[in-house]
Design a protein around this motif. Structure first.
Motif, PDB file in Angstrom:
ATOM      1  N   UNK A 106       0.897  -1.117   0.000  1.00  0.00           N
ATOM      2  CA  UNK A 106       0.044   0.144  -0.019  1.00  0.00           C
ATOM      3  C   UNK A 106       0.804   1.318   0.062  1.00  0.00           C
ATOM      4  N   UNK A 107       2.071   1.194  -0.080  1.00  0.00           N
ATOM      5  CA  UNK A 107       3.043   2.377   0.220  1.00  0.00           C
ATOM      6  C   UNK A 107       4.071   2.520  -0.826  1.00  0.00           C
ATOM      7  N   UNK A 108       4.542   3.544  -0.847  1.00  0.00           N
ATOM      8  CA  UNK A 108       5.921   3.978  -1.706  1.00  0.00           C
ATOM      9  C   UNK A 108       6.940   4.213  -0.644  1.00  0.00           C
ATOM     10  N   UNK A 109       8.090   3.513  -1.030  1.00  0.00           N
ATOM     11  CA  UNK A 109       9.396   3.812  -0.323  1.00  0.00           C
ATOM     12  C   UNK A 109      10.142   4.811  -1.041  1.00  0.00           C
ATOM     13  N   UNK A 110      10.984   5.567  -0.713  1.00  0.00           N
ATOM     14  CA  UNK A 110      11.868   6.540  -1.543  1.00  0.00           C
ATOM     15  C   UNK A 110      13.099   6.448  -0.788  1.00  0.00           C
ATOM     16  N   UNK A 111      14.196   5.906  -1.532  1.00  0.00           N
ATOM     17  CA  UNK A 111      15.428   5.509  -0.830  1.00  0.00           C
ATOM     18  C   UNK A 111      16.502   6.290  -1.356  1.00  0.00           C
ATOM     19  N   UNK A 112      16.202   7.543  -1.889  1.00  0.00           N
ATOM     20  CA  UNK A 112      17.138   8.284  -2.467  1.00  0.00           C
ATOM     21  C   UNK A 112      17.092   9.579  -1.996  1.00  0.00           C
ATOM     22  N   UNK A 411      17.906  11.042  -7.573  1.00  0.00           N
ATOM     23  CA  UNK A 411      17.921  11.719  -6.052  1.00  0.00           C
ATOM     24  C   UNK A 411      16.785  12.456  -6.016  1.00  0.00           C
ATOM     25  N   UNK A 412      16.212  12.820  -4.581  1.00  0.00           N
ATOM     26  CA  UNK A 412      15.056  13.535  -4.333  1.00  0.00           C
ATOM     27  C   UNK A 412      15.371  14.434  -3.042  1.00  0.00           C
ATOM     28  N   UNK A 413      15.101  15.297  -3.120  1.00  0.00           N
ATOM     29  CA  UNK A 413      15.234  16.541  -2.059  1.00  0.00           C
ATOM     30  C   UNK A 413      14.152  16.688  -1.197  1.00  0.00           C
ATOM     31  N   UNK A 414      14.169  17.179   0.120  1.00  0.00           N
ATOM     32  CA  UNK A 414      13.000  17.489   0.988  1.00  0.00           C
ATOM     33  C   UNK A 414      12.016  18.543   0.174  1.00  0.00           C
ATOM     34  N   UNK A 415      12.492  19.402  -0.527  1.00  0.00           N
ATOM     35  CA  UNK A 415      11.703  20.325  -1.346  1.00  0.00           C
ATOM     36  C   UNK A 415      10.818  19.789  -2.346  1.00  0.00           C
ATOM     37  N   UNK A 416      11.474  18.591  -2.877  1.00  0.00           N
ATOM     38  CA  UNK A 416      10.884  17.998  -3.855  1.00  0.00           C
ATOM     39  C   UNK A 416       9.462  17.234  -3.308  1.00  0.00           C
TER      40      UNK A 416
END
Length: 455
Positions: A106-112, A411-416
């Motif tokens: 049911x979820x999405x994990x973001x590992x980057x 890669x992902x930032x908190x702003x994203x």
């Protein structure tokens, strides 16, 4: 004029304070006024979610020991825990998250995830909750800070009449035991009227009640209407200038009385209405019961609830020492019970589709275990989890290298993430907000919506 009425224990001034938030002088009527004033400024962007629960693992949870384990790595990196399979084929999580493992479809994990802050919890929390990465600039909350999503939603997408728009519980998390209030939870430049309603009583205690939303001791509900009439009579005896000021508050004062006396308004806080088995399932501790309360508040039409998992930054997830003992015996079992129960309950009640759950943290922990059997701060790569509210289910986004030290994919930032949260909640992250001096500010200027996360 005498402030007390003969034969009554309660002063007119006390009645005006009933329901006061007790923070920066903001009263319940002022909060309702702020909520109403934002009604004309709703953003017209279509939303996929109506509400958001943020579970903030304050202190920096270890991605390597929860979401992004490296069992093939050397012992000084992989740690003491084993991975277990989940309901999402091919995806493993820590063995101490068995209940959450059954909800991974049911979820999405973001590992980057990554950002620029490695030392200051305050600056990292601020980046995670507002999307504004100001580097290592620490310090406590300031009046010119950028606002939290809860404050922005309170202004641009107010909760229905009679509901509290933005609630934070169960702590005002400090930057260290004797430190200042962390930034990121308040309304900042928008003004204190949009600050959260704080619930600072322990919902796990048998006598739990919300002081900020309760009548003074000894003032029975059946006497409240009489007090309201008395207040009106007293107001009529004041001068013309005072009458004009009070008249402008009449509607909001009436709504405050309604919140204080309405069974419907109070019902969300009555945790005793929950079956004992449900309360046990969430965990009989301050965090488990706070997550349960968050679910009840969303059911009562609160727009945003933020749960900060620490009284101060170093108290829980900041595992510089005894990382594995703390995670195994205390942190992960409590988190596993609360978070898995929340997702399961929202899904079974048909609420997950329109309720976004965001499990965030300040940063991750170092790949290499230190000499105190702990892991230190690590901002270069970490993981978060999203569920519901228009997020794709059963997705792992991004990837880290073989030691969990660096993103090697997407890669992902908190702003994203904050911009994407706003998009799901129907707010344009390029929207212009004005501070109390009428100066313009973009909600999150340096960010992008991650459309691959959206269903």
């Amino acid at each position: 004029m005498n402030d007390h009425v003969p034969g009554n224990r309660f002063s007119r001034r006390e009645l005006l304070r009933v329901g006061g938030l007790g923070t920066l002088g903001i009263s319940l009527p002022q909060l309702l006024a702020a909520q109403t004033s934002g009604a004309e400024k709703r953003n017209q962007q279509a939303s996929k979610a109506d509400a958001c629960i943020v579970i903030f693992l304050n202190g920096g949870p270890s991605h390597l020991d929860m979401w992004d384990m490296k069992p093939a790595g050397p012992i000084e990196i992989r740690g003491e825990f084993d991975p277990i399979p989940t309901s999402l084929s091919g995806v493993n999580v820590c063995e101490h998250l068995p209940h959450l493992a059954r909800q991974m479809h049911r979820v999405t994990l973001i590992r980057s995830m990554n950002h620029s802050v490695n030392n200051s919890h305050a600056a990292a929390v601020y980046a995670a909750l507002t999307g504004h990465d100001r580097g290592e600039q620490g310090g406590g909350a300031k009046p010119d800070d950028h606002p939290s999503p809860g404050a922005v939603l309170a202004k641009l997408r107010p909760a229905p009449t009679g509901a509290l728009p933005y609630i934070t519980l169960p702590y005002k998390t400090k930057e260290g035991a004797a430190g200042p209030l962390q930034p990121g939870f308040l309304a900042g430049f928008m003004g204190a009227a949009y600050d959260p309603f704080w619930v600072l009583d322990d919902p796990n205690k048998p006598d739990f009640h919300v002081r900020n939303l309760s009548l003074p001791d000894g003032l029975a509900l059946e006497r409240m209407n009489a007090r309201r009439g008395l207040l009106s009579s007293l107001d009529r005896g004041l001068g013309a200038e005072s009458n004009q000021t009070l008249a402008s508050m009449d509607d909001f004062q009436r709504q405050a009385f309604e919140l204080l006396t309405s069974n419907q308004a109070q019902r969300a806080f009555r945790l005793d209405d929950e079956p004992a088995s449900v309360r046990d399932r969430y965990g009989r501790n301050i965090y488990g019961q706070s997550v349960l309360l968050a679910r009840r508040l969303i059911e009562a039409k609160t727009r945003v609830v933020t749960m900060s998992w620490a009284p101060h930054a170093n108290a829980t997830w900041d595992t510089h020492g005894q990382n594995f003992k703390s995670l195994k015996t205390r942190l992960l079992p409590q988190f596993d019970a609360a978070c898995s129960s929340l997702i399961e309950d929202l899904a079974q009640r048909g609420l997950l589709e329109r309720t976004l759950v965001a499990v965030l943290g300040d940063f991750g922990r170092t790949p290499k275990i230190n000499n105190n059997a702990g892991r230190d701060h690590w901002n270069s790569c970490y993981s978060i989890m999203l569920a519901g509210g228009g997020v794709k289910a059963g997705l792992v986004y991004g990837a880290s290298d073989r030691s969990g030290a660096t993103p090697i994919q997407s890669p992902v930032t908190p702003g994203d993430i904050v911009a994407t949260i706003y998009r799901l909640l129907g707010i344009d992250h390029h929207h212009i907000l004005y501070d109390t001096l009428n100066r313009p500010h973009t909600v999150v200027p340096q960010a992008r919506i991650i459309h691959d996360l959206i269903a």
